[in-house]
Design a protein around this motif. Structure first.
Motif, PDB file in Angstrom:
ATOM      1  N   LEU A 158      71.266  60.529  21.673  1.00  0.00           N
ATOM      2  CA  LEU A 158      70.400  60.360  20.510  1.00  0.00           C
ATOM      3  C   LEU A 158      69.951  61.734  20.028  1.00  0.00           C
ATOM      4  CD1 LEU A 158      68.871  58.381  18.667  1.00  0.00           C
ATOM      5  CD2 LEU A 158      66.990  58.436  20.313  1.00  0.00           C
ATOM      6  N   GLU A 159      70.351  62.100  18.811  1.00  0.00           N
ATOM      7  CA  GLU A 159      70.058  63.430  18.294  1.00  0.00           C
ATOM      8  C   GLU A 159      68.584  63.603  17.924  1.00  0.00           C
ATOM      9  OE1 GLU A 159      72.155  65.837  18.484  1.00  0.00           O
ATOM     10  OE2 GLU A 159      73.820  64.560  19.118  1.00  0.00           O
ATOM     11  N   ASP A 160      67.984  62.546  17.383  1.00  0.00           N
ATOM     12  CA  ASP A 160      66.586  62.610  16.946  1.00  0.00           C
ATOM     13  C   ASP A 160      65.804  61.536  17.696  1.00  0.00           C
ATOM     14  OD1 ASP A 160      64.140  62.632  15.710  1.00  0.00           O
ATOM     15  OD2 ASP A 160      64.880  62.048  13.724  1.00  0.00           O
ATOM     16  N   LYS A 161      64.993  61.949  18.673  1.00  0.00           N
ATOM     17  CA  LYS A 161      64.335  60.964  19.530  1.00  0.00           C
ATOM     18  C   LYS A 161      63.312  60.125  18.772  1.00  0.00           C
ATOM     19  CE  LYS A 161      60.805  64.010  21.635  1.00  0.00           C
ATOM     20  NZ  LYS A 161      60.328  64.553  22.920  1.00  0.00           N
ATOM     21  N   ASP A 162      62.884  60.566  17.586  1.00  0.00           N
ATOM     22  CA  ASP A 162      61.968  59.754  16.783  1.00  0.00           C
ATOM     23  C   ASP A 162      62.632  58.475  16.272  1.00  0.00           C
ATOM     24  OD1 ASP A 162      59.823  61.420  17.110  1.00  0.00           O
ATOM     25  OD2 ASP A 162      60.131  62.507  15.226  1.00  0.00           O
ATOM     26  N   ARG A 163      63.966  58.435  16.256  1.00  0.00           N
ATOM     27  CA  ARG A 163      64.663  57.236  15.787  1.00  0.00           C
ATOM     28  C   ARG A 163      64.603  56.107  16.807  1.00  0.00           C
ATOM     29  NH1 ARG A 163      67.555  56.941  11.351  1.00  0.00           N
ATOM     30  NH2 ARG A 163      66.997  54.785  11.757  1.00  0.00           N
ATOM     31  N   TYR A 164      64.122  56.402  18.024  1.00  0.00           N
ATOM     32  CA  TYR A 164      63.887  55.348  19.019  1.00  0.00           C
ATOM     33  C   TYR A 164      62.389  55.050  19.111  1.00  0.00           C
ATOM     34  CZ  TYR A 164      64.884  52.501  23.172  1.00  0.00           C
ATOM     35  OH  TYR A 164      65.011  51.461  24.069  1.00  0.00           O
ATOM     36  N   GLN A 165      61.666  55.372  18.021  1.00  0.00           N
ATOM     37  CA  GLN A 165      60.256  55.005  17.867  1.00  0.00           C
ATOM     38  C   GLN A 165      60.100  54.285  16.531  1.00  0.00           C
ATOM     39  OE1 GLN A 165      58.110  55.401  20.193  1.00  0.00           O
ATOM     40  NE2 GLN A 165      58.101  57.432  21.101  1.00  0.00           N
ATOM     41  N   THR A 166      59.188  53.318  16.494  1.00  0.00           N
ATOM     42  CA  THR A 166      58.815  52.752  15.203  1.00  0.00           C
ATOM     43  C   THR A 166      57.949  53.772  14.462  1.00  0.00           C
ATOM     44  OG1 THR A 166      56.811  51.744  16.114  1.00  0.00           O
ATOM     45  CG2 THR A 166      58.836  50.423  16.160  1.00  0.00           C
ATOM     46  N   VAL A 167      57.876  53.645  13.132  1.00  0.00           N
ATOM     47  CA  VAL A 167      57.086  54.609  12.347  1.00  0.00           C
ATOM     48  C   VAL A 167      55.592  54.393  12.556  1.00  0.00           C
ATOM     49  CG1 VAL A 167      58.874  54.914  10.599  1.00  0.00           C
ATOM     50  CG2 VAL A 167      57.124  53.149  10.259  1.00  0.00           C
ATOM     51  N   TYR A 168      55.212  53.269  13.169  1.00  0.00           N
ATOM     52  CA  TYR A 168      53.798  52.974  13.408  1.00  0.00           C
ATOM     53  C   TYR A 168      53.439  53.047  14.902  1.00  0.00           C
ATOM     54  CZ  TYR A 168      56.286  48.553  13.893  1.00  0.00           C
ATOM     55  OH  TYR A 168      57.209  47.600  14.227  1.00  0.00           O
ATOM     56  N   ALA A 169      54.337  53.601  15.715  1.00  0.00           N
ATOM     57  CA  ALA A 169      54.082  53.709  17.164  1.00  0.00           C
ATOM     58  C   ALA A 169      52.812  54.521  17.412  1.00  0.00           C
ATOM     59  CB  ALA A 169      55.269  54.360  17.858  1.00  0.00           C
ATOM     60  N   LYS A 170      51.966  54.014  18.291  1.00  0.00           N
ATOM     61  CA  LYS A 170      50.662  54.637  18.497  1.00  0.00           C
ATOM     62  C   LYS A 170      50.234  54.673  19.959  1.00  0.00           C
ATOM     63  CE  LYS A 170      45.845  53.817  17.120  1.00  0.00           C
ATOM     64  NZ  LYS A 170      44.942  52.849  16.426  1.00  0.00           N
ATOM     65  N   GLU A 171      50.390  53.548  20.669  1.00  0.00           N
ATOM     66  CA  GLU A 171      49.851  53.413  22.017  1.00  0.00           C
ATOM     67  C   GLU A 171      50.919  53.765  23.054  1.00  0.00           C
ATOM     68  OE1 GLU A 171      46.729  52.862  22.556  1.00  0.00           O
ATOM     69  OE2 GLU A 171      46.188  52.416  20.483  1.00  0.00           O
ATOM     70  N   GLN A 172      50.783  54.927  23.687  1.00  0.00           N
ATOM     71  CA  GLN A 172      51.770  55.428  24.646  1.00  0.00           C
ATOM     72  C   GLN A 172      51.862  54.517  25.868  1.00  0.00           C
ATOM     73  OE1 GLN A 172      54.383  58.410  24.962  1.00  0.00           O
ATOM     74  NE2 GLN A 172      52.564  59.556  24.455  1.00  0.00           N
ATOM     75  N   GLY A 173      53.106  54.177  26.275  1.00  0.00           N
ATOM     76  CA  GLY A 173      53.209  53.396  27.500  1.00  0.00           C
ATOM     77  C   GLY A 173      54.476  52.597  27.702  1.00  0.00           C
ATOM     78  N   SER A 174      55.399  52.574  26.729  1.00  0.00           N
ATOM     79  CA  SER A 174      56.609  51.756  26.871  1.00  0.00           C
ATOM     80  C   SER A 174      57.760  52.538  27.494  1.00  0.00           C
ATOM     81  CB  SER A 174      57.069  51.222  25.506  1.00  0.00           C
ATOM     82  OG  SER A 174      56.530  49.964  25.243  1.00  0.00           O
ATOM     83  N   ALA A 175      58.557  51.798  28.269  1.00  0.00           N
ATOM     84  CA  ALA A 175      59.792  52.366  28.800  1.00  0.00           C
ATOM     85  C   ALA A 175      60.975  52.041  27.887  1.00  0.00           C
ATOM     86  CB  ALA A 175      60.059  51.827  30.205  1.00  0.00           C
ATOM     87  N   ALA A 176      60.742  51.263  26.829  1.00  0.00           N
ATOM     88  CA  ALA A 176      61.782  50.922  25.862  1.00  0.00           C
ATOM     89  C   ALA A 176      61.109  50.594  24.538  1.00  0.00           C
ATOM     90  CB  ALA A 176      62.606  49.729  26.357  1.00  0.00           C
TER      91      ALA A 176
END
Length: 346
Positions: A158-176
């Protein structure tokens, strides 16, 4: 009901390996169960499917860069550590490869000593509990050292790790990632709000158990992994108001669905502010207590996720829709295309 009942032939090349450049350009299969029809759009067309007075519920969990490559202090051997759950303070449950090299007391260093992990407990199947030692803020150190824990069926880097985040991601804690949300952009969410659709957030930290295959023959024998969830007072109030006014509750993803149905089960059909651990297993025969529809990606054969989406309509309806998607070369799973399911009571 047998696990085999949820099998289908999925060509391996349809498992998406990379995200599309434009999040909203993925395909969208609209599966309308009450009218027994399907139609094919691009994801941006979701705007036309939502109505003023409805509520879209999103999971705002944030994926940790949870894969750490370290060195065993005693021998210099390379060890991979995957963070799963923060137990308390600086103690984390993890998976380790190779696990046999790590005993109680083993020290592993990362980033030339920026982070040290000391094994305090052995778990089954390669699991280890570590106490983390570092200076500063843990998640800042992790951002510097960690890699995104992509699912095992994704083989491309994955070249851009932000593409495995939603644009509204906020609460740190997921493994996926809660991948159904990857299709939304901030501008699309603004358009949805402007149409009069309420947007509410829940949190469910996705564990790696979501990728584990079902290893039993009968669905009744399967035990779900447990995941932490949280629903705020504001979200509970919004959902209850929408339901009372006759609006539809549309969950984005199986994680939002499991959160809402856990809470609705606990409070006899109402949503209250609540937090805890859920291992709810939803499969055909389940009576939904909160959601009316779901936006979701396409899942792998014989997975608990296929069972969950089948429960919202029927097994035959979902498998027919899946076969239609396969024939039209839809992309499956985390970086794949999307489906909007209008459930039995839509």
């Amino acid at each position: 009901m047998k696990v085999e009942d949820f099998d289908f032939d999925l060509p391996e090349e349809l498992i998406a390996q990379t995200p599309l450049l434009d999040r909203t350009s993925s395909k969208l299969l609209i599966a309308d169960y009450p009218n027994n029809l399907t139609k094919h759009e691009t994801f941006s067309a979701i705007l036309g499917e939502l109505n003023a007075g409805d509520c879209l519920v999103l999971n705002d969990t944030k994926v940790m860069p949870a894969r750490l490559m370290g060195i065993k202090e005693e021998t210099g051997a390379h060890v991979e550590v995957l963070l799963l759950t923060q137990i308390e303070g600086d103690h984390w449950e993890t998976l380790v490869k190779p696990a046999k090299r790590v005993k109680i007391g083993t020290k592993i260093t990362f980033g030339n000593g920026l982070l040290t992990a000391v094994c305090t407990e052995l778990k089954e199947h390669g699991g280890r509990i570590f106490r983390m030692e570092y200076k500063g803020l843990f998640f800042e150190v992790l951002d510097q050292l960690g890699e995104m824990p992509l699912p095992p069926y994704i083989h491309e880097k994955l070249e851009d790790k932000d593409r495995y985040q939603t644009v509204y991601a906020k609460e740190q804690g997921s493994a996926a990632a809660p991948t159904a949300g990857l299709h939304f952009t901030k501008s699309l969410l603004d358009e949805i709000r402007a149409k009069g659709v309420k947007i509410a957030f829940v949190t469910l930290h996705v564990g790696l158990g979501t990728f584990r295959p079902v290893s039993v023959d009968s669905i009744n024998d399967h035990e779900m992994h447990s995941e932490f969830y949280r629903v705020s007072k504001e979200t509970a109030q919004t959902i209850n108001e929408v339901k009372n006014a006759g609006g539809k509750i549309i969950a984005v993803g199986t994680t939002s669905t499991r959160t809402l149905e856990t809470v609705a089960t606990k409070f006899e059909g109402k949503i209250e502010d609540d937090s805890g651990w859920t291992s709810i297993f939803i499969y055909p025969g389940y009576e939904f207590k909160c959601i009316d529809g779901m936006i979701t990606n396409f899942h792998l054969p014989k997975s608990t996720l296929v069972m969950l989406v089948s429960a919202l309509t029927s097994r035959d309806f979902i498998l027919d829709a899946y076969n239609e998607a396969i024939n039209m070369r839809y992309r499956f799973f985390s970086f794949g295309d999307a489906m909007f399911i209008k459930g039995r009571n839509y």
